[in-house]
Scaffold this motif. Structure first.
Motif, PDB file in Angstrom:
ATOM      1  N   LEU A 380       0.769  -1.247  -0.016  1.00 59.94           N
ATOM      2  CA  LEU A 380       0.049   0.167  -0.142  1.00 59.94           C
ATOM      3  C   LEU A 380       0.782   1.252  -0.096  1.00 59.94           C
ATOM      4  CD1 LEU A 380      -3.187   0.343   0.178  1.00 59.94           C
ATOM      5  CD2 LEU A 380      -2.751   1.000   2.755  1.00 59.94           C
ATOM      6  N   ARG A 381       1.751   1.146   0.787  1.00 60.35           N
ATOM      7  CA  ARG A 381       2.776   2.195   0.808  1.00 60.35           C
ATOM      8  C   ARG A 381       3.633   2.623  -0.350  1.00 60.35           C
ATOM      9  NH1 ARG A 381       6.039   0.343   4.347  1.00 60.35           N
ATOM     10  NH2 ARG A 381       7.990   0.160   2.890  1.00 60.35           N
ATOM     11  N   GLN A 382       3.918   1.505  -1.070  1.00 63.44           N
ATOM     12  CA  GLN A 382       4.949   1.709  -2.430  1.00 63.44           C
ATOM     13  C   GLN A 382       3.954   1.926  -3.500  1.00 63.44           C
ATOM     14  OE1 GLN A 382       6.432  -2.261  -2.740  1.00 63.44           O
ATOM     15  NE2 GLN A 382       8.438  -1.867  -1.280  1.00 63.44           N
ATOM     16  N   SER A 383       2.565   1.830  -3.218  1.00 59.72           N
ATOM     17  CA  SER A 383       1.724   2.346  -4.434  1.00 59.72           C
ATOM     18  C   SER A 383       1.425   3.894  -4.325  1.00 59.72           C
ATOM     19  CB  SER A 383       0.225   1.520  -4.483  1.00 59.72           C
ATOM     20  OG  SER A 383      -0.327   1.812  -3.269  1.00 59.72           O
ATOM     21  N   GLY A 384       1.723   4.524  -3.251  1.00 60.72           N
ATOM     22  CA  GLY A 384       1.575   5.886  -2.911  1.00 60.72           C
ATOM     23  C   GLY A 384       0.222   6.018  -2.333  1.00 60.72           C
ATOM     24  N   SER A 385      -0.716   5.050  -1.990  1.00 65.50           N
ATOM     25  CA  SER A 385      -1.901   5.292  -1.328  1.00 65.50           C
ATOM     26  C   SER A 385      -1.877   5.799  -0.043  1.00 65.50           C
ATOM     27  CB  SER A 385      -2.612   4.001  -1.292  1.00 65.50           C
ATOM     28  OG  SER A 385      -2.886   3.488  -2.751  1.00 65.50           O
ATOM     29  N   ILE A 386      -0.916   5.441   0.600  1.00 61.21           N
ATOM     30  CA  ILE A 386      -0.796   5.962   2.015  1.00 61.21           C
ATOM     31  C   ILE A 386       0.795   6.228   2.362  1.00 61.21           C
ATOM     32  CG2 ILE A 386      -0.222   3.611   2.980  1.00 61.21           C
ATOM     33  CD1 ILE A 386      -1.841   4.146   5.396  1.00 61.21           C
ATOM     34  N   PHE A 387       1.140   7.257   2.992  1.00 60.57           N
ATOM     35  CA  PHE A 387       2.597   7.471   3.388  1.00 60.57           C
ATOM     36  C   PHE A 387       2.947   7.229   4.614  1.00 60.57           C
ATOM     37  CE2 PHE A 387       0.767  11.598   4.892  1.00 60.57           C
ATOM     38  CZ  PHE A 387       1.824  11.763   5.655  1.00 60.57           C
ATOM     39  N   GLY A 388       4.171   6.575   4.709  1.00 57.80           N
ATOM     40  CA  GLY A 388       4.620   6.308   6.147  1.00 57.80           C
ATOM     41  C   GLY A 388       5.978   7.068   6.271  1.00 57.80           C
ATOM     42  N   LEU A 389       6.432   7.386   7.514  1.00 64.43           N
ATOM     43  CA  LEU A 389       7.610   8.154   7.688  1.00 64.43           C
ATOM     44  C   LEU A 389       8.463   7.080   8.251  1.00 64.43           C
ATOM     45  CD1 LEU A 389       6.251  11.303   9.198  1.00 64.43           C
ATOM     46  CD2 LEU A 389       6.851  10.737   7.150  1.00 64.43           C
ATOM     47  N   ASN A 390       9.727   6.916   7.660  1.00 62.37           N
ATOM     48  CA  ASN A 390      10.930   6.103   7.945  1.00 62.37           C
ATOM     49  C   ASN A 390      11.625   6.587   9.234  1.00 62.37           C
ATOM     50  OD1 ASN A 390      12.831   3.968   8.131  1.00 62.37           O
ATOM     51  ND2 ASN A 390      13.379   3.916   6.208  1.00 62.37           N
ATOM     52  N   ILE A 391      11.379   6.182  10.374  1.00 63.99           N
ATOM     53  CA  ILE A 391      12.224   6.546  11.877  1.00 63.99           C
ATOM     54  C   ILE A 391      12.899   5.336  12.266  1.00 63.99           C
ATOM     55  CG2 ILE A 391      11.535   7.505  13.834  1.00 63.99           C
ATOM     56  CD1 ILE A 391      10.201   9.066  11.707  1.00 63.99           C
ATOM     57  N   GLY A 392      14.331   5.389  11.934  1.00 61.32           N
ATOM     58  CA  GLY A 392      15.085   4.649  12.226  1.00 61.32           C
ATOM     59  C   GLY A 392      14.790   3.049  12.008  1.00 61.32           C
ATOM     60  N   GLY A 393      14.395   3.076  10.560  1.00 60.17           N
ATOM     61  CA  GLY A 393      14.350   1.759  10.045  1.00 60.17           C
ATOM     62  C   GLY A 393      12.843   1.272  10.296  1.00 60.17           C
ATOM     63  N   LYS A 418      -1.508  10.289  -3.753  1.00 56.84           N
ATOM     64  CA  LYS A 418      -0.786   9.850  -5.299  1.00 56.84           C
ATOM     65  C   LYS A 418      -0.307  11.056  -5.788  1.00 56.84           C
ATOM     66  CE  LYS A 418      -3.311   5.313  -5.977  1.00 56.84           C
ATOM     67  NZ  LYS A 418      -2.041   4.488  -6.103  1.00 56.84           N
ATOM     68  N   ARG A 419      -1.286  12.161  -5.888  1.00 58.06           N
ATOM     69  CA  ARG A 419      -0.681  13.460  -6.544  1.00 58.06           C
ATOM     70  C   ARG A 419       0.534  13.963  -6.057  1.00 58.06           C
ATOM     71  NH1 ARG A 419      -5.702  15.958  -8.338  1.00 58.06           N
ATOM     72  NH2 ARG A 419      -4.519  17.999  -8.609  1.00 58.06           N
ATOM     73  N   LEU A 420       0.666  13.666  -4.822  1.00 60.46           N
ATOM     74  CA  LEU A 420       1.760  14.259  -4.167  1.00 60.46           C
ATOM     75  C   LEU A 420       3.098  13.417  -4.081  1.00 60.46           C
ATOM     76  CD1 LEU A 420       0.056  15.251  -0.748  1.00 60.46           C
ATOM     77  CD2 LEU A 420       1.301  16.826  -2.410  1.00 60.46           C
ATOM     78  N   GLU A 421       2.631  12.381  -4.830  1.00 64.19           N
ATOM     79  CA  GLU A 421       3.831  11.123  -5.143  1.00 64.19           C
ATOM     80  C   GLU A 421       4.569  10.971  -3.632  1.00 64.19           C
ATOM     81  OE1 GLU A 421       6.893  12.461  -8.070  1.00 64.19           O
ATOM     82  OE2 GLU A 421       5.294  13.098  -9.465  1.00 64.19           O
ATOM     83  N   ALA A 422       3.676  10.363  -2.689  1.00 63.77           N
ATOM     84  CA  ALA A 422       4.021   9.964  -1.384  1.00 63.77           C
ATOM     85  C   ALA A 422       4.796   9.096  -1.334  1.00 63.77           C
ATOM     86  CB  ALA A 422       2.690  10.054  -0.518  1.00 63.77           C
ATOM     87  N   ASN A 423       4.569   7.961  -2.275  1.00 63.85           N
ATOM     88  CA  ASN A 423       5.641   6.855  -2.001  1.00 63.85           C
ATOM     89  C   ASN A 423       7.000   7.052  -2.247  1.00 63.85           C
ATOM     90  OD1 ASN A 423       5.104   7.646  -5.076  1.00 63.85           O
ATOM     91  ND2 ASN A 423       5.722   5.383  -5.492  1.00 63.85           N
ATOM     92  N   ALA A 424       7.377   7.959  -2.983  1.00 61.13           N
ATOM     93  CA  ALA A 424       8.802   8.517  -3.491  1.00 61.13           C
ATOM     94  C   ALA A 424       9.164   9.529  -2.413  1.00 61.13           C
ATOM     95  CB  ALA A 424       9.033   8.955  -4.855  1.00 61.13           C
ATOM     96  N   LYS A 425       8.123  10.872  -2.040  1.00 59.04           N
ATOM     97  CA  LYS A 425       8.552  11.685  -1.445  1.00 59.04           C
ATOM     98  C   LYS A 425       7.545  11.870   0.000  1.00 59.04           C
ATOM     99  CE  LYS A 425       7.896  14.275  -5.105  1.00 59.04           C
ATOM    100  NZ  LYS A 425       7.863  15.343  -5.996  1.00 59.04           N
ATOM    101  N   PRO A 426       7.913  10.877   0.647  1.00 61.62           N
ATOM    102  CA  PRO A 426       6.932  11.129   2.043  1.00 61.62           C
ATOM    103  C   PRO A 426       7.011  12.251   2.972  1.00 61.62           C
ATOM    104  CG  PRO A 426       8.608   9.370   2.198  1.00 61.62           C
ATOM    105  CD  PRO A 426       8.674   9.873   0.875  1.00 61.62           C
ATOM    106  N   TRP A 427       8.332  12.650   3.163  1.00 64.40           N
ATOM    107  CA  TRP A 427       8.480  13.849   4.029  1.00 64.40           C
ATOM    108  C   TRP A 427       7.878  14.901   3.355  1.00 64.40           C
ATOM    109  CZ3 TRP A 427       9.209  13.334   9.122  1.00 64.40           C
ATOM    110  CH2 TRP A 427      10.020  12.200   9.504  1.00 64.40           C
ATOM    111  N   GLU A 428       8.147  15.180   2.020  1.00 67.28           N
ATOM    112  CA  GLU A 428       7.671  16.217   1.416  1.00 67.28           C
ATOM    113  C   GLU A 428       5.704  16.169   1.377  1.00 67.28           C
ATOM    114  OE1 GLU A 428       9.848  14.757   0.069  1.00 67.28           O
ATOM    115  OE2 GLU A 428      11.354  15.817  -0.604  1.00 67.28           O
ATOM    116  N   ALA A 429       5.294  14.954   1.413  1.00 65.00           N
ATOM    117  CA  ALA A 429       3.994  14.919   1.487  1.00 65.00           C
ATOM    118  C   ALA A 429       3.364  15.117   2.976  1.00 65.00           C
ATOM    119  CB  ALA A 429       3.485  13.411   1.170  1.00 65.00           C
TER     120      ALA A 429
END
Length: 466
Positions: A380-393, A418-429
């Motif tokens: 789900l995260r890789q599809s960009g539907s939901i974003f997760g913040l990578n905190i220490g792995g 998806k419009r925000l490209e959250a999969n590639a740019k989660p912190w920007e999202a």
């Protein structure tokens, strides 16, 4: 039955003669008299204690000392140690003051954001401190009367009443309130009361302050327990300094509880007596000062002061809990700069959301698929539907994205991600979601709040999304 004290009074001359009879080298009577008259026999006795011979009949667990001194013990050496200790207290007190002032600001500033008199409001503090676990239940409020919060407020009243600070008088003369605002109260609290208020803060504020002081856990979140322990230690050492008591080899009963993963302080946990001597406090101060922008050479001055003194008094720094390689530790280097595993902007963004762990998010989104929820979350995260913040792995998922009632990501949130490209740019999202925007309705509110009020629509998303 306790022994009866029957030691007779002794003049200074008799004290000098007694020390000589115990084997102390005192070449100059006039100099010895001046020292004993200005400092006192009893105060100095704490400094010559390590030089008294060990009773060989005593056990290692309960070591006893004889009245006689080790060979080559001189009063001149004791005086040097006494003067070193006095300089040590001055330097330590100065450093603790800087930490204390920084702590006063942070507590007053963060707690005061919710209300000018937030320290009076039980709902602005943690339930363990106020004993009010159910604000809607009136009978539960009686428990508050026996809480630490009530005792703290009593202390505050006394401090307000006796304070003669100009800013306190200005407030009392200019305003009708009978209590000072939170950010003013923190300036008149004793360090003990300040520590009590810190203990009573809501968990997120304590974590926030710990992060600013660089005390973080493996998941990069603030370690409030380590900071609480450190405050108790600093309070104990501060009182020792304020009362001009012996510090250099003092047994520190308020030990610092530091986790092993704080790399710059890890060597303390590996040194047998560091926690029970002053070194642990010195190392903690060397760690903290650069993180509150108050290090104007204190670390280097302390390093050189100890180095010179150890040579001068001919004593091992291990008596103060110093490890053998203390000078090689990173915190004592000239160019030491504090590091943070997480950029400051990311910390601020992380605090702007209430987040879910991967397991909890998966339980909401895939309740019928236990055991494979983590894989589903990754997809789900890789599809960009939901974003997760990578905190220490480990990923944290801001919970506003999750529709718990329908076990899905909110469709409009998914579209925005998806419009925000959250999969590639989660912190920007995350930055976009957390920022306040002026929506076409004319209201100014964060997208999270806008979404939670059910006001989001595809039309609005089209207007505000990049």
């Amino acid at each position: 039955m306790p022994n009866v004290y029957d030691k007779p009074f002794k003049t200074v001359s008799e004290q000098i003669a007694l020390l000589r009879s115990y084997g102390m080298d005192i070449p100059d009577d006039d100099k010895a008299t001046a020292l004993l008259e200005s400092v006192g026999y009893y105060r100095l006795s704490g400094y010559w204690w390590p030089f008294r011979q060990i009773d060989t009949n005593s056990s290692p667990s309960k070591e006893l000392r004889l009245s006689t001194f080790l060979p080559n013990t001189s009063l001149d050496q004791i005086e040097k140690i006494y003067k070193f200790d006095r300089g040590l207290r001055v330097r330590v007190f100065e450093a603790i003051e800087r930490v204390e002032v920084a702590m006063r600001f942070r507590i007053g500033h963060l707690l005061g954001q919710s209300h000018p008199f937030a320290h009076h409001n039980p709902q602005a503090l943690n339930p363990g401190f106020t004993k009010i676990t159910d604000p809607a239940h009136p009978l539960r409020h009686s428990e508050w009367l026996l809480s630490d919060h009530v005792e703290f407020l009593g202390t505050v009243r006394k401090l307000e009443a006796r304070s003669n600070e100009g800013f306190v008088k200005h407030f009392k003369d200019g305003y009708s309130h009978d209590s000072l605002p939170t950010w003013v109260v923190t300036e008149i609290l004793t360090m003990g009361a300040l520590g009590t208020l810190f203990e009573g803060l809501p968990q997120p504020l304590k974590v926030h302050i710990a992060e600013e002081f660089g005390l973080v856990r493996k998941d990069h979140s603030g370690d409030e327990s380590a900071l609480q322990s450190l405050l108790l230690n600093l309070g104990f050492v501060r009182n020792t300094c304020a009362h001009h008591a012996r510090l250099w080899n003092k047994n520190i009963t308020r030990k610092i509880g530091l986790p092993h993963h704080i790399v710059d302080l890890n060597h303390i946990t590996k040194t047998p007596n560091a926690h029970t001597r002053i070194y642990a406090t010195l190392a903690a101060l060397a760690f903290l000062l650069p993180r509150i922008n108050q290090d104007d050479g204190w670390r280097v001055d302390m390093r050189e002061y100890v180095r010179r003194a150890v040579n001068d008094i001919n004593q091992s720094a291990s008596l103060m809990g110093f490890p053998a390689d203390w000078e090689q530790q990173e915190i004592w280097q000239d160019l030491y700069a504090p590091s943070d595993p997480m950029p400051k902007e990311h910390r601020a963004l992380r605090r702007s959301f209430k987040s879910l762990t991967p397991a909890v998010a998966a339980a909401y989104l895939f309740p019928a698929e236990q055991g494979i929820g983590s894989k589903k979350m990754r997809t789900l995260r890789q599809s960009g539907s939901i974003f997760g913040l990578n905190i220490g792995g480990t990923f944290e998922y801001p919970d506003f994205q999750v529709d718990r009632d329908n076990n899905r990501v909110y469709p409009l949130v998914e579209a925005a991600n998806k419009r925000l490209e959250a999969n590639a740019k989660p912190w920007e999202a995350a930055k976009w979601w957390s920022n306040s925007l002026s929506w076409s309705t004319g209201d100014t509110m964060s997208p999270v709040l806008f979404h939670s009020k059910g006001l989001m629509s595809q039309k609005l998303l089209d207007e505000v999304l990049p």
